[in-house]
Structures are given as C-alpha cells and as structure tokens.
Design a protein around this motif. Sequence first.
Motif, PDB file in Angstrom:
ATOM      1  N   ALA A 195       8.424  16.554  -4.132  1.00 14.07           N
ATOM      2  CA  ALA A 195       9.110  15.689  -5.089  1.00 14.07           C
ATOM      3  C   ALA A 195       8.552  14.286  -4.921  1.00 14.07           C
ATOM      4  O   ALA A 195       8.392  13.790  -3.815  1.00 14.07           O
ATOM      5  N   TYR A 196       8.202  13.668  -6.022  1.00 16.52           N
ATOM      6  CA  TYR A 196       7.711  12.292  -6.029  1.00 16.52           C
ATOM      7  C   TYR A 196       8.166  11.672  -7.337  1.00 16.52           C
ATOM      8  O   TYR A 196       8.662  12.364  -8.237  1.00 16.52           O
ATOM      9  N   ILE A 197       8.007  10.372  -7.445  1.00 16.15           N
ATOM     10  CA  ILE A 197       8.368   9.683  -8.681  1.00 16.15           C
ATOM     11  C   ILE A 197       7.188   8.840  -9.135  1.00 16.15           C
ATOM     12  O   ILE A 197       6.325   8.474  -8.338  1.00 16.15           O
ATOM     13  N   TYR A 198       7.179   8.561 -10.428  1.00 15.90           N
ATOM     14  CA  TYR A 198       6.167   7.673 -10.982  1.00 15.90           C
ATOM     15  C   TYR A 198       6.704   6.249 -10.957  1.00 15.90           C
ATOM     16  O   TYR A 198       7.909   6.020 -11.100  1.00 15.90           O
TER      17      TYR A 198
ATOM     18  N   LEU B 261      16.877   7.692  -8.550  1.00 14.73           N
ATOM     19  CA  LEU B 261      18.105   7.976  -7.800  1.00 14.73           C
ATOM     20  C   LEU B 261      18.523   9.434  -7.967  1.00 14.73           C
ATOM     21  O   LEU B 261      18.911  10.096  -7.001  1.00 14.73           O
ATOM     22  N   GLU B 262      18.453   9.932  -9.185  1.00 15.66           N
ATOM     23  CA  GLU B 262      18.861  11.311  -9.438  1.00 15.66           C
ATOM     24  C   GLU B 262      17.933  12.312  -8.753  1.00 15.66           C
ATOM     25  O   GLU B 262      18.379  13.310  -8.201  1.00 15.66           O
ATOM     26  N   LYS B 263      16.628  12.037  -8.755  1.00 14.02           N
ATOM     27  CA  LYS B 263      15.685  12.944  -8.095  1.00 14.02           C
ATOM     28  C   LYS B 263      15.918  12.934  -6.591  1.00 14.02           C
ATOM     29  O   LYS B 263      15.925  13.978  -5.934  1.00 14.02           O
ATOM     30  N   MET B 264      16.128  11.743  -6.036  1.00 12.32           N
ATOM     31  CA  MET B 264      16.380  11.652  -4.594  1.00 12.32           C
ATOM     32  C   MET B 264      17.687  12.347  -4.227  1.00 12.32           C
ATOM     33  O   MET B 264      17.766  13.031  -3.210  1.00 12.32           O
ATOM     34  N   GLU B 265      18.703  12.188  -5.058  1.00  9.23           N
ATOM     35  CA  GLU B 265      19.984  12.847  -4.794  1.00  9.23           C
ATOM     36  C   GLU B 265      19.815  14.364  -4.859  1.00  9.23           C
ATOM     37  O   GLU B 265      20.297  15.095  -3.993  1.00  9.23           O
ATOM     38  N   TYR B 266      19.122  14.852  -5.877  1.00 10.12           N
ATOM     39  CA  TYR B 266      18.931  16.286  -6.057  1.00 10.12           C
ATOM     40  C   TYR B 266      18.231  16.905  -4.847  1.00 10.12           C
ATOM     41  O   TYR B 266      18.610  17.954  -4.360  1.00 10.12           O
ATOM     42  N   HIS B 267      17.192  16.228  -4.344  1.00  6.24           N
ATOM     43  CA  HIS B 267      16.416  16.755  -3.218  1.00  6.24           C
ATOM     44  C   HIS B 267      16.978  16.334  -1.860  1.00  6.24           C
ATOM     45  O   HIS B 267      16.448  16.739  -0.829  1.00  6.24           O
ATOM     46  N   LYS B 268      18.028  15.501  -1.895  1.00  4.51           N
ATOM     47  CA  LYS B 268      18.655  14.991  -0.677  1.00  4.51           C
ATOM     48  C   LYS B 268      17.656  14.215   0.188  1.00  4.51           C
ATOM     49  O   LYS B 268      17.616  14.336   1.401  1.00  4.51           O
ATOM     50  N   TYR B 269      16.836  13.392  -0.480  1.00  6.66           N
ATOM     51  CA  TYR B 269      15.850  12.549   0.190  1.00  6.66           C
ATOM     52  C   TYR B 269      16.413  11.147   0.378  1.00  6.66           C
ATOM     53  O   TYR B 269      17.154  10.646  -0.463  1.00  6.66           O
ATOM     54  N   SER B 270      16.008  10.509   1.446  1.00  7.94           N
ATOM     55  CA  SER B 270      16.348   9.103   1.638  1.00  7.94           C
ATOM     56  C   SER B 270      15.140   8.216   1.328  1.00  7.94           C
ATOM     57  O   SER B 270      15.270   7.001   1.233  1.00  7.94           O
ATOM     58  N   ALA B 271      13.980   8.816   1.158  1.00  6.36           N
ATOM     59  CA  ALA B 271      12.756   8.104   0.780  1.00  6.36           C
ATOM     60  C   ALA B 271      11.893   9.079  -0.012  1.00  6.36           C
ATOM     61  O   ALA B 271      11.949  10.292   0.201  1.00  6.36           O
ATOM     62  N   ILE B 272      11.082   8.538  -0.924  1.00  2.00           N
ATOM     63  CA  ILE B 272      10.271   9.400  -1.783  1.00  2.00           C
ATOM     64  C   ILE B 272       8.956   8.686  -2.124  1.00  2.00           C
ATOM     65  O   ILE B 272       8.948   7.471  -2.317  1.00  2.00           O
ATOM     66  N   PRO B 273       7.847   9.444  -2.172  1.00  2.94           N
ATOM     67  CA  PRO B 273       6.571   8.826  -2.555  1.00  2.94           C
ATOM     68  C   PRO B 273       6.601   8.358  -4.013  1.00  2.94           C
ATOM     69  O   PRO B 273       7.216   8.993  -4.870  1.00  2.94           O
ATOM     70  N   VAL B 274       5.898   7.250  -4.257  1.00  2.92           N
ATOM     71  CA  VAL B 274       5.750   6.702  -5.608  1.00  2.92           C
ATOM     72  C   VAL B 274       4.269   6.751  -5.954  1.00  2.92           C
ATOM     73  O   VAL B 274       3.428   6.302  -5.168  1.00  2.92           O
ATOM     74  N   ILE B 275       3.953   7.326  -7.130  1.00  5.11           N
ATOM     75  CA  ILE B 275       2.561   7.359  -7.579  1.00  5.11           C
ATOM     76  C   ILE B 275       2.493   6.774  -8.984  1.00  5.11           C
ATOM     77  O   ILE B 275       3.510   6.656  -9.672  1.00  5.11           O
TER      78      ILE B 275
ATOM     79  N   ARG C 159       0.626   6.899 -12.953  1.00  2.26           N
ATOM     80  CA  ARG C 159       0.328   7.997 -13.888  1.00  2.26           C
ATOM     81  C   ARG C 159      -1.086   8.537 -13.725  1.00  2.26           C
ATOM     82  O   ARG C 159      -1.394   9.618 -14.224  1.00  2.26           O
ATOM     83  N   ASN C 160      -1.947   7.816 -13.003  1.00  2.00           N
ATOM     84  CA  ASN C 160      -3.291   8.309 -12.709  1.00  2.00           C
ATOM     85  C   ASN C 160      -3.320   9.135 -11.432  1.00  2.00           C
ATOM     86  O   ASN C 160      -4.376   9.606 -11.025  1.00  2.00           O
ATOM     87  N   GLY C 161      -2.149   9.277 -10.776  1.00  2.00           N
ATOM     88  CA  GLY C 161      -2.061  10.094  -9.566  1.00  2.00           C
ATOM     89  C   GLY C 161      -2.304   9.333  -8.278  1.00  2.00           C
ATOM     90  O   GLY C 161      -2.301   9.924  -7.208  1.00  2.00           O
ATOM     91  N   LYS C 162      -2.516   8.030  -8.354  1.00  2.00           N
ATOM     92  CA  LYS C 162      -2.766   7.229  -7.156  1.00  2.00           C
ATOM     93  C   LYS C 162      -1.451   6.943  -6.431  1.00  2.00           C
ATOM     94  O   LYS C 162      -0.432   6.665  -7.047  1.00  2.00           O
ATOM     95  N   TYR C 163      -1.520   7.007  -5.101  1.00  2.00           N
ATOM     96  CA  TYR C 163      -0.352   6.688  -4.278  1.00  2.00           C
ATOM     97  C   TYR C 163      -0.089   5.195  -4.363  1.00  2.00           C
ATOM     98  O   TYR C 163      -0.971   4.381  -4.137  1.00  2.00           O
ATOM     99  N   VAL C 164       1.140   4.816  -4.708  1.00  3.52           N
ATOM    100  CA  VAL C 164       1.531   3.420  -4.838  1.00  3.52           C
ATOM    101  C   VAL C 164       2.304   2.970  -3.610  1.00  3.52           C
ATOM    102  O   VAL C 164       2.142   1.858  -3.127  1.00  3.52           O
ATOM    103  N   GLY C 165       3.173   3.837  -3.095  1.00  2.00           N
ATOM    104  CA  GLY C 165       3.989   3.484  -1.938  1.00  2.00           C
ATOM    105  C   GLY C 165       5.149   4.442  -1.778  1.00  2.00           C
ATOM    106  O   GLY C 165       5.138   5.545  -2.313  1.00  2.00           O
ATOM    107  N   THR C 166       6.128   3.983  -1.060  1.00  3.98           N
ATOM    108  CA  THR C 166       7.326   4.779  -0.786  1.00  3.98           C
ATOM    109  C   THR C 166       8.537   3.926  -1.110  1.00  3.98           C
ATOM    110  O   THR C 166       8.570   2.746  -0.760  1.00  3.98           O
ATOM    111  N   ILE C 167       9.509   4.515  -1.777  1.00  8.07           N
ATOM    112  CA  ILE C 167      10.743   3.784  -2.047  1.00  8.07           C
ATOM    113  C   ILE C 167      11.885   4.489  -1.336  1.00  8.07           C
ATOM    114  O   ILE C 167      11.915   5.720  -1.261  1.00  8.07           O
TER     115      ILE C 167
END
Length: 149
Positions: free
Chosen positions: A14-17, A26-40, A42-50
């Motif tokens: 699970a990641y977010i754009y 917030l909804e994706k993190m809640e669904y997966h029960k994550y406290s942090a998630i990768p951010v990329i 639209r070109n697929g490049k890693y941007v960071g973590t939120i």
Amino acid sequence: MNILFFLTPKNEVAYIYEDDSLRQALEKMEYHKYSAIPVINRNGKYVGTITEGDMLWGIKNKFNLSLKEAENVTVAAIDRRSDNRPVFADSTMEDLVDMALNQNFVPVVDDQKNFIGLVTRKDIIRYFYKKSQEVKKSDEIKVRTIVSN
C-alpha cells in the motif's frame, strides 16, 4: 545476500501518490492499519514517507481542517517530519540492516529512483531468527554425534 530476497514488490504494497488527498491517505492508512506509508509521484518515483503524526500536525497547525475539507488538501501539502530513507535494489545487506534499525520499513528504489517495493524490519528479523534456529539445531546434532561416539 541479495536484498531483493526480502522485497515485498510494489504491487503488494500500500502506498499513496503525492497528489492524493489527505482524506484518501488517511483512509488508506486506516484500512491497512499503517502508521506510516510510502509516498510516490505519478511517475513512480519515491517521494518520501508520511506518518499519522505528520497528518495530524498538518491538520492542526497548517490547515485547521474538518474531514470534509481534507478532501481538498493533497499529501504533498503536508510537511513531513522525516522520511524513511530508501535503498537501491543493488544495496548491500549491511545497508539494508542499517536502515531497518531506525525505520520499520525500508523503501527500495531502482537506479532511476523508481519505487519498486519495500522491505519490512519484521521480514529481516524473521529471516535471521530462522537462521539462528537452524544453527542451533545443527549445533545440537553435532553435540549428540560427539557424545554418542
């Protein structure tokens, strides 16, 4: 050892754009029960973590939002306290373990910095635990052989 052995590929992560809304994140993190998630991007490049904390502080200090208003704020607009630093796919096991000491997951990027997946600290610990159990069993067999002779 090749770190790709531990990789959970992007299509299973699970990641977010960065242009997703705060509410979507917030909804994706809640669904997966994550406290942090990768951010990329639209070109697929890693941007960071939120993190949850990044979002909560952004809502409180920067936007003073309701959940409905959070639909109009992108993830990129939220200041991030820190990012999980990525490793390249050809990194050494030492690099991977070093990162995992301080991060619960390590993003993995290719030589163009495209996000290809991640390695969790849990997977690394599980691998080394299994290896230690194998060594323990091997040592027990050696001791029995020596004692029986």
